[in-house]
Motif scaffolding. Structure first.
Motif, PDB file in Angstrom:
ATOM      1  N   UNK A  11       3.144 -12.190   1.932  1.00 37.02           N
ATOM      2  CA  UNK A  11       2.085 -12.117   2.940  1.00 37.02           C
ATOM      3  C   UNK A  11       2.397 -11.047   3.986  1.00 37.02           C
ATOM      4  N   UNK A  12       3.621 -11.044   4.441  1.00 40.99           N
ATOM      5  CA  UNK A  12       4.029 -10.102   5.485  1.00 40.99           C
ATOM      6  C   UNK A  12       3.896  -8.664   5.007  1.00 40.99           C
ATOM      7  N   UNK A  13       4.390  -8.399   3.819  1.00 37.38           N
ATOM      8  CA  UNK A  13       4.341  -7.053   3.255  1.00 37.38           C
ATOM      9  C   UNK A  13       2.894  -6.604   3.054  1.00 37.38           C
ATOM     10  N   UNK A  14       2.059  -7.482   2.510  1.00 38.79           N
ATOM     11  CA  UNK A  14       0.655  -7.137   2.249  1.00 38.79           C
ATOM     12  C   UNK A  14      -0.085  -6.836   3.554  1.00 38.79           C
ATOM     13  N   UNK A  15       0.151  -7.661   4.584  1.00 40.83           N
ATOM     14  CA  UNK A  15      -0.542  -7.463   5.855  1.00 40.83           C
ATOM     15  C   UNK A  15      -0.098  -6.179   6.541  1.00 40.83           C
ATOM     16  N   UNK A  16       1.205  -5.941   6.586  1.00 41.49           N
ATOM     17  CA  UNK A  16       1.715  -4.735   7.237  1.00 41.49           C
ATOM     18  C   UNK A  16       1.177  -3.475   6.561  1.00 41.49           C
ATOM     19  N   UNK A  17       1.196  -3.469   5.239  1.00 42.18           N
ATOM     20  CA  UNK A  17       0.770  -2.265   4.518  1.00 42.18           C
ATOM     21  C   UNK A  17      -0.731  -2.048   4.617  1.00 42.18           C
ATOM     22  N   UNK A  18      -1.495  -3.133   4.693  1.00 45.41           N
ATOM     23  CA  UNK A  18      -2.940  -2.988   4.910  1.00 45.41           C
ATOM     24  C   UNK A  18      -3.212  -2.413   6.285  1.00 45.41           C
ATOM     25  N   UNK A  19      -2.489  -2.904   7.285  1.00 47.83           N
ATOM     26  CA  UNK A  19      -2.668  -2.422   8.652  1.00 47.83           C
ATOM     27  C   UNK A  19      -2.247  -0.959   8.794  1.00 47.83           C
ATOM     28  N   UNK A  20      -1.129  -0.601   8.194  1.00 50.70           N
ATOM     29  CA  UNK A  20      -0.601   0.757   8.313  1.00 50.70           C
ATOM     30  C   UNK A  20      -1.507   1.790   7.655  1.00 50.70           C
ATOM     31  N   UNK A  21      -2.332   1.362   6.721  1.00 49.83           N
ATOM     32  CA  UNK A  21      -3.231   2.277   6.007  1.00 49.83           C
ATOM     33  C   UNK A  21      -4.688   1.907   6.264  1.00 49.83           C
ATOM     34  N   UNK A  22      -4.956   1.421   7.465  1.00 50.86           N
ATOM     35  CA  UNK A  22      -6.270   0.859   7.777  1.00 50.86           C
ATOM     36  C   UNK A  22      -7.394   1.885   7.641  1.00 50.86           C
ATOM     37  N   UNK A  23      -7.238   3.060   8.223  1.00 49.20           N
ATOM     38  CA  UNK A  23      -8.305   4.068   8.180  1.00 49.20           C
ATOM     39  C   UNK A  23      -8.569   4.501   6.741  1.00 49.20           C
ATOM     40  N   UNK A  24      -7.508   4.778   6.016  1.00 50.26           N
ATOM     41  CA  UNK A  24      -7.624   5.162   4.612  1.00 50.26           C
ATOM     42  C   UNK A  24      -8.326   4.059   3.823  1.00 50.26           C
ATOM     43  N   UNK A  25      -7.968   2.805   4.102  1.00 49.26           N
ATOM     44  CA  UNK A  25      -8.552   1.670   3.395  1.00 49.26           C
ATOM     45  C   UNK A  25     -10.032   1.496   3.732  1.00 49.26           C
ATOM     46  N   UNK A  26     -10.382   1.713   4.996  1.00 51.06           N
ATOM     47  CA  UNK A  26     -11.780   1.563   5.401  1.00 51.06           C
ATOM     48  C   UNK A  26     -12.680   2.557   4.673  1.00 51.06           C
ATOM     49  N   UNK A  27     -12.218   3.794   4.570  1.00 52.32           N
ATOM     50  CA  UNK A  27     -12.991   4.821   3.860  1.00 52.32           C
ATOM     51  C   UNK A  27     -13.153   4.440   2.390  1.00 52.32           C
ATOM     52  N   UNK A  28     -12.081   3.996   1.799  1.00 52.05           N
ATOM     53  CA  UNK A  28     -12.111   3.591   0.399  1.00 52.05           C
ATOM     54  C   UNK A  28     -13.026   2.378   0.192  1.00 52.05           C
ATOM     55  N   UNK A  29     -12.886   1.346   1.043  1.00 54.64           N
ATOM     56  CA  UNK A  29     -13.720   0.143   0.930  1.00 54.64           C
ATOM     57  C   UNK A  29     -15.191   0.485   1.065  1.00 54.64           C
ATOM     58  N   UNK A  30     -15.498   1.361   2.015  1.00 58.52           N
ATOM     59  CA  UNK A  30     -16.888   1.760   2.240  1.00 58.52           C
ATOM     60  C   UNK A  30     -17.452   2.475   1.015  1.00 58.52           C
ATOM     61  N   UNK A  31     -16.672   3.367   0.426  1.00 59.03           N
ATOM     62  CA  UNK A  31     -17.127   4.129  -0.734  1.00 59.03           C
ATOM     63  C   UNK A  31     -17.434   3.221  -1.921  1.00 59.03           C
ATOM     64  N   UNK A  32     -16.509   2.321  -2.218  1.00 60.93           N
ATOM     65  CA  UNK A  32     -16.692   1.415  -3.352  1.00 60.93           C
ATOM     66  C   UNK A  32     -17.888   0.494  -3.122  1.00 60.93           C
ATOM     67  N   UNK A  33     -18.020  -0.007  -1.907  1.00 65.75           N
ATOM     68  CA  UNK A  33     -19.122  -0.908  -1.587  1.00 65.75           C
ATOM     69  C   UNK A  33     -20.469  -0.204  -1.677  1.00 65.75           C
ATOM     70  N   UNK A  34     -20.541   1.009  -1.146  1.00 66.67           N
ATOM     71  CA  UNK A  34     -21.791   1.763  -1.176  1.00 66.67           C
ATOM     72  C   UNK A  34     -22.213   2.059  -2.617  1.00 66.67           C
ATOM     73  N   UNK A  35     -21.256   2.396  -3.466  1.00 65.03           N
ATOM     74  CA  UNK A  35     -21.579   2.645  -4.873  1.00 65.03           C
ATOM     75  C   UNK A  35     -22.135   1.388  -5.537  1.00 65.03           C
ATOM     76  N   UNK A  36     -21.547   0.254  -5.230  1.00 57.80           N
ATOM     77  CA  UNK A  36     -22.045  -1.005  -5.789  1.00 57.80           C
ATOM     78  C   UNK A  36     -23.451  -1.315  -5.300  1.00 57.80           C
ATOM     79  N   UNK A  37     -23.691  -1.124  -4.007  1.00 56.76           N
ATOM     80  CA  UNK A  37     -25.024  -1.358  -3.439  1.00 56.76           C
ATOM     81  C   UNK A  37     -26.040  -0.383  -4.030  1.00 56.76           C
ATOM     82  N   UNK A  38     -25.611   0.872  -4.209  1.00 53.69           N
ATOM     83  CA  UNK A  38     -26.494   1.881  -4.792  1.00 53.69           C
ATOM     84  C   UNK A  38     -26.900   1.496  -6.211  1.00 53.69           C
TER      85      UNK A  38
END
Length: 261
Positions: free
Chosen positions: A6-33
């Motif tokens: 849990x600790x490792x997953x949370x830290x790494x998600x937080x440390x790459x938050x901006x990168x992850x947000x862009x990626x999450x948005x892209x995948x979600x938009x493609x699915x919605x499209x």
């Protein structure tokens, strides 16, 4: 082991938050499209084909991003150039794996209600067998992308090793599956932007990295015993001591003002 996971997953998600947000948005938009465009297709078969196309496209991106987050799990800095390189290398595997997932999903989606609709013992038995078989398949397949990044690039070998990991670690595999479902449910209410798809990929990559310490330890013990199989309780605290130190512990202030640490 679970606490470190849990600790490792949370830290790494937080440390790459901006990168992850862009990626999450892209995948979600493609699915919605995909869903949006399919609404303009009158034919049911073509509608399904449009949805499947965008699902597979998302799957290719997910495969590449999993490789990037595998580097994150190994404490490496990543950027968009790493994604391009991963996409160039993994798109064929992403295509095959996504197609396989979609086909299995469609078969189960159609066949399980079909057999249950018989309302007979025969139908319930067949429907139940298909349901639990599908459960095992999807729980096993959550190991596929981490295996592809960390262990082997051959598609068939990745599938085989995914099932081996499940049957060798059934409890943890089921736990990881329901944890992924929990992240998906939370993401649903937040538009799949946070924690999103990236948090699931990071969790899967971190899970296999931590699990590999078990196999390294067993290999050493087998060498010490002259090649005989070792059947002892895994001392997780001992074998993960260095990894726990690498992950570290952070205060709440460090998440928002890391420069003051």
């Amino acid at each position: 082991m679970i606490g470190l996971f849990f600790r490792k997953a949370f830290y790494e998600t937080w440390d790459n938050l901006i990168f992850s947000l862009v990626f999450n948005f892209t995948v979600t938009i493609l699915g919605v499209l995909g869903m949006f465009l399919s609404s303009f297709v009158p034919d049911t078969i073509l509608k399904i084909c449009v949805i499947v196309f965008f699902l597979i496209l998302d799957g290719i991106i997910l495969t590449a991003m999993s490789c990037v987050f595998g580097q994150v799990a190994d404490y490496r800095s990543v950027g968009f150039r790493d994604f391009i390189e991963a996409l160039r290398e993994s798109w064929k595997t992403g295509l095959l794996f996504s197609f396989l997932i979609v086909v299995i999903g469609l078969v189960l989606f159609i066949s399980i209600p079909f057999y249950f609709s018989f309302k007979t013992l025969y139908g319930y038995v067949l429907g139940g067998i298909l349901f639990w078989s599908g459960f095992v398949v999807f729980v096993s397949f959550q190991w596929f992308l981490p295996v592809y990044y960390r262990l082997n690039k051959d598609f068939k070998t990745c599938v085989k090793k995914s099932f081996i990991l499940f049957f060798d670690n059934p409890g943890f595999s089921v736990f990881l599956f329901f944890y992924s479902l929990f992240l998906t449910a939370v993401s649903f209410f937040l538009g799949f932007i946070v924690p999103g798809w990236s948090s699931i990929l990071i969790a899967h990559q971190g899970a296999l990295r931590l699990r590999m310490f078990k196999y390294d330890w067993l290999e050493e013990k087998e060498k010490e015993s002259g090649g005989n199989p070792v059947r002892v309780k895994i001392p997780w605290r001992e074998i993960l001591a260095d990894e726990s130190e690498n992950v570290g512990h952070r205060s709440l202030k460090s998440f928002f003002m890391p420069w003051k640490n």
